[in-house]
Design an enzyme around this catalytic site. Structure first.
Site, short mmCIF file in Angstrom:
data_model
loop_
_atom_site.label_atom_id
_atom_site.label_comp_id
_atom_site.label_asym_id
_atom_site.label_seq_id
_atom_site.Cartn_x
_atom_site.Cartn_y
_atom_site.Cartn_z
CG ASN B 83 -1.98 -1.18 1.16
OD1 ASN B 83 -1.66 -1.83 1.90
ND2 ASN B 83 -2.77 -1.09 0.33
CB ILE B 91 0.18 6.36 1.95
CG1 ILE B 91 1.69 6.68 2.59
CG2 ILE B 91 -0.45 5.27 3.10
CD1 ILE B 91 1.57 7.36 3.93
CB CYS B 92 -3.04 3.19 -1.25
SG CYS B 92 -4.91 2.95 -1.78
CG LEU B 93 -4.96 4.38 5.39
CD1 LEU B 93 -5.26 3.02 5.56
CD2 LEU B 93 -3.93 4.74 6.78
#
Ligand SMILES: [Zn+2]
Ligand SMILES: [Zn+2]
Lengths: 184, 199
Positions: B83, B91-93
């Site tokens: 992620n 960041i992929c959140l």
């Protein structure tokens, strides 16, 4: 997802002022969940979360397509927040804020109020109950049957007897109504 | 900077300094500039993960519209994680994007990022290459992540074999990080990595 519960300072420092700690804790309970300051023009959502109205309004404006509580992500809307009026805080909000005024409190007139003269019971019949759907006991309805009211008729007359009889009937109606509310 | 943003960051900063996570060394927060618009975060790699023992530095930029919009955060420390981009640190959140809520704080965000290191979400990847390895070759993914933690985040577990392979490419005059990315991408097969680097 990470645990997001707020950590609170647990014990006060040795020799510290425990009362001061408690005061701080009390203050935090009245902090807006958005600006983290003491809530001004406070409103509370149906899920029980406290905000300044300007803060919540800006949050709702920022995400018009996703109207959720900033704390618990429950559905939220401007029509379903309730303003909190503290004592001595009746001033309108600062006109510099270009925020529409808080939604007004919705005041529902209690039923069965004026229609029944002579609704006083000798002993006073007083009860209150909360509606379970609302957490934190914010919305507690009070059904108050106990206000001693002067009877219209003098004691001993036929009319007085009649009133006594009527009030007993009303008492039973009230009890049945409450039972119905609880068990229905 | 909008008044509410800087006021809130100041307040958060004070609270985070008193938090038990800071006391326990799990997270850290530092100011980068005086107007409270940029901060430096640090999270400790969670135990029982390939990131254990590493310290990961984050760049935190506070937008003027904070807290109505999320802070912009990326990993400064290079990290091998499905992620997180191995190139940019992006960041992929979800909570840093559409699931942001105004009551979230830098503290809860740092803790969420730490949780992300414990539980990757390969179905919502930021780095497709890493996510593929995570799914298809978890053992190698673990070793690679451990290696990156050792090299970039001060983690304790050196992977001797990987270091050797990186050194081989260094000897060919290739940039160290470039070499590591190529090897990590091609499952540490020296030939394929070399091929790609010279193509
Ligand atoms: Zn507020
Ligand atoms: Zn809520």
């Amino acid at each position: 997802m990470a645990e997001t519960s707020e950590a609170r300072p647990s014990a006060s420092a040795p020799g510290g002022d425990a009362g001061g700690e408690e005061d701080k804790h009390d203050e935090r309970m009245l902090e807006c969940n958005i600006c983290l300051d003491t809530a001004r023009d406070a409103v509370v959502s149906m899920c029980g979360h406290l905000f300044c109205w300007p803060c919540l309004h800006q949050w709702l404006e920022t995400r018009p397509s996703r109207q959720v509580c900033p704390v618990c992500k429950a559905a939220i809307s401007r029509d379903k927040v309730i303003p909190l009026y503290g004592r001595g805080n009746t001033k309108q909000e600062d006109p510099r804020n270009k925020v529409p005024p808080r939604p007004a409190g919705q005041r529902t007139e209690p039923e069965n109020n004026s229609g029944f003269p002579g609704f006083g019971f000798g002993e006073g019949f007083h009860m209150s109950f909360g509606i379970g759907a609302f957490p934190f006991g914010v919305f507690t309805s009070t059904f108050n049957f106990g206000d001693p009211r002067p009877s219209a008729a003098p004691r001993g007359t036929a009319q007085y007897e009649e009133e006594q009889f009527l009030s007993k009937i009303f008492l039973w109606v009230a009890i049945l109504f409450v039972l119905w509310l609880i068990f229905a | 900077m909008a008044n509410i943003a800087s006021k809130r960051i100041k307040r958060e900063f004070k609270e985070i300094m008193k938090s038990e996570e800071v006391a326990g060394g799990a997270i850290r927060l530092q100011l980068v500039n005086d107007n409270w618009t940029e901060l430096k975060g640090e999270i400790a790699g969670p135990s029982d993960t390939p990131y254990e023992g590493g310290t990961f530095v984050l760049e935190i930029k506070v937008p003027e519209t904070y807290p109505f919009n999320p802070p912009k955060i990326r990993f400064v420390t290079k990290i091998w994680h499905p992620n997180v981009s191995s190139v940019t640190g992006a960041i992929c959140l979800d909570i840093l994007k559409d699931q942001w809520a105004a009551a979230l704080t830098l503290r809860t965000v740092l803790l969420s990022l730490q949780a992300l290191l414990s539980a990757a979400e390969p179905n919502d990847p930021q780095d497709a290459v890493v996510a593929k390895q995570f799914r298809e070759n978890p053992h190698l993914f673990n070793l690679t992540a451990r290696h990156w933690t050792n090299v970039y985040a001060g983690g304790p577990n050196a992977i001797w074999e990987f270091n050797q392979k990186v050194q081989r490419l260094l000897d060919m005059g290739i940039d160290e990080h470039q070499a590591r990315v190529a090897l990590s991408t091609y499952d540490w097969e020296l030939e394929r990595a070399t091929e790609q680097l010279f193509s």
